[in-house]
Design an enzyme around this catalytic site. Structure first.
Site, mmCIF file in Angstrom:
data_model
loop_
_atom_site.group_PDB
_atom_site.id
_atom_site.type_symbol
_atom_site.label_atom_id
_atom_site.label_comp_id
_atom_site.label_asym_id
_atom_site.label_seq_id
_atom_site.Cartn_x
_atom_site.Cartn_y
_atom_site.Cartn_z
ATOM 1 N N ARG A 1 -49.734 -39.292 2.744
ATOM 2 C CA ARG A 1 -48.689 -39.667 1.782
ATOM 3 C C ARG A 1 -49.135 -40.806 0.866
ATOM 4 O O ARG A 1 -48.323 -41.621 0.458
ATOM 5 C CB ARG A 1 -47.377 -40.016 2.496
ATOM 6 C CG ARG A 1 -46.939 -39.010 3.559
ATOM 7 C CD ARG A 1 -46.631 -37.632 3.015
ATOM 8 N NE ARG A 1 -45.500 -37.603 2.128
ATOM 9 C CZ ARG A 1 -44.237 -37.428 2.521
ATOM 10 N NH1 ARG A 1 -43.976 -37.252 3.789
ATOM 11 N NH2 ARG A 1 -43.264 -37.395 1.658
ATOM 12 N N ARG B 1 -44.465 -41.934 -3.108
ATOM 13 C CA ARG B 1 -43.930 -43.007 -2.280
ATOM 14 C C ARG B 1 -43.942 -44.365 -2.957
ATOM 15 O O ARG B 1 -43.160 -44.616 -3.819
ATOM 16 C CB ARG B 1 -44.669 -43.065 -0.943
ATOM 17 C CG ARG B 1 -44.385 -41.848 -0.087
ATOM 18 C CD ARG B 1 -43.562 -42.247 1.091
ATOM 19 N NE ARG B 1 -42.846 -41.134 1.675
ATOM 20 C CZ ARG B 1 -42.615 -41.019 2.974
ATOM 21 N NH1 ARG B 1 -43.084 -41.909 3.813
ATOM 22 N NH2 ARG B 1 -41.902 -40.020 3.407
ATOM 23 N N ARG C 1 -42.974 -39.531 -12.356
ATOM 24 C CA ARG C 1 -42.011 -38.563 -11.845
ATOM 25 C C ARG C 1 -40.635 -38.645 -12.496
ATOM 26 O O ARG C 1 -39.808 -37.741 -12.304
ATOM 27 C CB ARG C 1 -41.847 -38.777 -10.331
ATOM 28 C CG ARG C 1 -42.776 -38.002 -9.425
ATOM 29 C CD ARG C 1 -42.399 -36.530 -9.308
ATOM 30 N NE ARG C 1 -40.965 -36.304 -9.141
ATOM 31 C CZ ARG C 1 -40.306 -36.453 -8.005
ATOM 32 N NH1 ARG C 1 -40.927 -36.780 -6.915
ATOM 33 N NH2 ARG C 1 -39.004 -36.234 -7.953
ATOM 34 N N TYR D 1 -37.498 -26.501 9.475
ATOM 35 C CA TYR D 1 -36.688 -26.681 8.251
ATOM 36 C C TYR D 1 -35.893 -25.415 7.927
ATOM 37 O O TYR D 1 -34.726 -25.467 7.557
ATOM 38 C CB TYR D 1 -37.582 -27.049 7.060
ATOM 39 C CG TYR D 1 -38.029 -28.496 7.095
ATOM 40 C CD1 TYR D 1 -37.128 -29.526 6.866
ATOM 41 C CD2 TYR D 1 -39.346 -28.836 7.369
ATOM 42 C CE1 TYR D 1 -37.526 -30.858 6.909
ATOM 43 C CE2 TYR D 1 -39.762 -30.161 7.415
ATOM 44 C CZ TYR D 1 -38.848 -31.169 7.182
ATOM 45 O OH TYR D 1 -39.244 -32.477 7.239
HETATM 46 O O1 CP3 Z 1 -49.939 -38.225 -0.534
HETATM 47 C C1 CP3 Z 1 -49.413 -37.193 -0.127
HETATM 48 O O2 CP3 Z 1 -49.519 -36.880 1.071
HETATM 49 C C2 CP3 Z 1 -48.679 -36.367 -1.134
HETATM 50 C C3 CP3 Z 1 -48.453 -34.951 -0.849
HETATM 51 C C4 CP3 Z 1 -47.391 -34.662 0.200
HETATM 52 C C5 CP3 Z 1 -45.986 -34.717 0.014
HETATM 53 N N1 CP3 Z 1 -45.391 -34.216 1.133
HETATM 54 C C6 CP3 Z 1 -45.297 -35.188 -1.196
HETATM 55 C C7 CP3 Z 1 -43.862 -35.536 -1.110
HETATM 56 C C8 CP3 Z 1 -47.634 -34.203 1.487
HETATM 57 C C9 CP3 Z 1 -48.961 -34.020 2.197
HETATM 58 C C10 CP3 Z 1 -46.352 -33.915 2.048
HETATM 59 C C11 CP3 Z 1 -46.217 -33.325 3.377
HETATM 60 C C12 CP3 Z 1 -44.890 -33.206 3.972
HETATM 61 N N2 CP3 Z 1 -43.691 -32.888 3.379
HETATM 62 C C13 CP3 Z 1 -44.671 -33.287 5.358
HETATM 63 C C14 CP3 Z 1 -45.743 -33.547 6.382
HETATM 64 C C15 CP3 Z 1 -46.166 -34.982 6.365
HETATM 65 C C16 CP3 Z 1 -45.292 -35.936 7.128
HETATM 66 O O3 CP3 Z 1 -44.899 -36.926 6.530
HETATM 67 O O4 CP3 Z 1 -45.077 -35.717 8.324
HETATM 68 C C17 CP3 Z 1 -43.307 -33.086 5.586
HETATM 69 C C18 CP3 Z 1 -42.617 -33.116 6.923
HETATM 70 C C19 CP3 Z 1 -42.701 -32.811 4.331
HETATM 71 C C20 CP3 Z 1 -41.276 -32.501 4.044
HETATM 72 C C21 CP3 Z 1 -40.725 -33.529 3.144
HETATM 73 N N3 CP3 Z 1 -40.856 -33.492 1.780
HETATM 74 C C22 CP3 Z 1 -40.098 -34.754 3.493
HETATM 75 C C23 CP3 Z 1 -39.763 -35.193 4.896
HETATM 76 C C24 CP3 Z 1 -39.870 -35.456 2.308
HETATM 77 C C25 CP3 Z 1 -39.339 -36.858 2.149
HETATM 78 C C26 CP3 Z 1 -37.951 -36.941 1.627
HETATM 79 C C27 CP3 Z 1 -37.706 -38.360 1.111
HETATM 80 O O5 CP3 Z 1 -37.420 -38.475 -0.089
HETATM 81 O O6 CP3 Z 1 -37.828 -39.313 1.896
HETATM 82 C C28 CP3 Z 1 -40.338 -34.651 1.245
HETATM 83 C C29 CP3 Z 1 -40.347 -34.982 -0.184
HETATM 84 C C30 CP3 Z 1 -41.660 -35.467 -0.686
HETATM 85 N N4 CP3 Z 1 -42.856 -34.845 -0.472
HETATM 86 C C31 CP3 Z 1 -41.871 -36.600 -1.500
HETATM 87 C C32 CP3 Z 1 -43.242 -36.642 -1.777
HETATM 88 C C33 CP3 Z 1 -43.982 -37.636 -2.637
HETATM 89 C C34 CP3 Z 1 -40.782 -37.544 -1.978
HETATM 90 C C35 CP3 Z 1 -40.074 -36.904 -3.126
HETATM 91 C C36 CP3 Z 1 -39.835 -37.846 -4.256
HETATM 92 O O7 CP3 Z 1 -40.648 -38.738 -4.541
HETATM 93 O O8 CP3 Z 1 -38.803 -37.599 -4.923
#
Ligand code: CP3
Length: 346
Positions: free
Chosen positions: A31, A35, A44, A155
């Site tokens: 991640r 973030r 974004r 999910y």
């Molecule tokens: O640096 C990176 O790793 C970027 C790529 C990435 C994202 N999600 C971008 C993202 C990766 C590798 C993931 C994997 C992912 N997504 C996982 C496995 C990794 C882990 O943390 O265990 C899981 C379980 C997900 C499902 C998911 N998508 C979640 C739990 C969330 C967070 C929701 C939140 O806002 O807290 C997302 C959304 C997401 N995926 C964001 C990003 C940058 C946030 C969305 C935003 O910025 O609006």
């Protein structure tokens, strides 16, 4: 076997993944893109997460941001584990601060037909973005990724994020044929998603089974392991494969049986202990992401401890024990990268 694009032989990340001696301990962060970075929030603004994932120029820019800022040894492709599921037509939204939410959860045998195979044309924007990135990245390798069948199924069955994965576990036990139908279709989708990224130029892949730690070892072996193994098989012998889960101390050996070359270790298990249990695996991890919020002295001491513990392993890719926390100060992550590089350069 897929046609992997040849990559720079001197990359510390790829050398470590192959179990060779790298010039320094490589470091990247799960991640790391998105973030906490202010430039990410700016890029974004006004674009939904899934829309961003479908815009190659934006994917390229966001993937590059942590590489430029931190000097990490690998880039992780900016996307999400649910991108291939949305691409086959499932109604999924990524809700900010919540995570993936599914409009109509999968629960019955009739729902199986909604999980059609992924065609590379469904994710042409991924192929395009990986191509752009390989030009931008130069010698820095790109890691492609997918969610593992169990984590994706959770999910889809729960309808969104879940603490206990109760509906998923109930379905597994009461309708095992439906479960295996869902999980094997997800394995095909996620294997294809990995293959698309490797064919386009990704030099390593990571399979995220973030929620596998919720399963007992016996249930993991019966209901998850065969499907994760199938998902990873599609890119075997082409690029190094990293396999990661959270709270999976009890599953380290079982997860290693998927055949991945690199085992992700979360922060709950010291790397030297994991190395005793998995002597043949390169390990990735495992600084507690919360420590990034500690003061510099504590953060440096803990970084050094992880580097030292990692020396017990066949190879070590430095990472956090789970993803970067949203409140992390980018300056602290830079401090970790510099410290690992300074103390390990040979
Ligand atoms: O640096 C990176 O790793 C970027 C790529 C990435 C994202 N999600 C971008 C993202 C990766 C590798 C993931 C994997 C992912 N997504 C996982 C496995 C990794 C882990 O943390 O265990 C899981 C379980 C997900 C499902 C998911 N998508 C979640 C739990 C969330 C967070 C929701 C939140 O806002 O807290 C997302 C959304 C997401 N995926 C964001 C990003 C940058 C946030 C969305 C935003 O910025 O609006």
């Amino acid at each position: 076997m897929v046609n992997a694009v040849p990559s720079s032989p001197e990359s510390p990340f790829l050398a470590a993944c192959r179990g060779e001696e790298p010039g320094r301990t490589p470091v990247w962060f799960m991640r790391q893109a998105g973030r906490s970075l202010p430039e990410y929030k700016e890029a974004r603004a006004g674009t939904s997460m899934l829309e961003a994932c479908r815009t190659p120029e934006l994917v390229c820019e966001i993937t590059m941001q942590p590489v430029r800022r931190y000097g990490v040894d690998a880039a992780i492709f900016f996307s999400d584990i649910v991108v291939p599921l949305a691409a086959i037509g499932l109604d999924i939204e990524i809700v900010p601060g919540v995570g993936p939410v599914v409009a109509e959860p999968l629960r019955t045998e009739a729902d199986l037909k909604r999980l059609r195979n992924l065609d590379p044309c469904d994710v042409g924007y991924v192929t395009e973005a990986v191509g752009l990135l390989r030009k931008e990245l130069g010698d820095t390798p790109l890691i492609g990724f997918a969610g593992a069948p169990f984590t994706l199924a959770s999910y889809l069955i729960e309808g969104g994020p879940s603490r206990d994965h109760a509906k998923t576990k109930a379905l597994m036990k009461s309708q095992p044929a439906v479960w295996h139908g869902i999980a094997s279709r997800l394995a095909a989708i996620c294997g294809e998603f990995l293959r698309v990224q490797v064919e386009a130029g990704a030099q390593a892949v990571q399979l995220f089974d973030s929620w596998a730690g919720a399963l007992s070892e016996a249930d993991y072996r019966e209901f998850a392991l065969p499907h994760s193994t199938a998902a990873l098989a599609g890119v075997a012998q082409s690029v190094p494969r990293i396999h990661f889960g959270v709270g999976t101390g009890h599953l380290l050996e079982a997860m290693a049986e998927t055949g991945a070359e690199v085992s992700g270790v979360d922060f709950r298990i010291p790397l030297d202990e994991a190395a005793k249990r998995l002597p043949d695996k390169v390990l990735q991890g495992n600084l507690d992401p919360a420590l990034v919020l500690a003061d510099d002295a504590a953060l440096t001491a803990e970084t050094d401890r992880v580097v030292a513990a990692g020396r017990a392993a066949k190879g070590h890719v430095f990472n956090l024990g789970h993803g970067v926390l949203p409140d992390s100060d980018p300056g602290k992550l830079k401090l970790v990268v510099d410290r690992v590089h300074e103390t390990t350069t040979r």
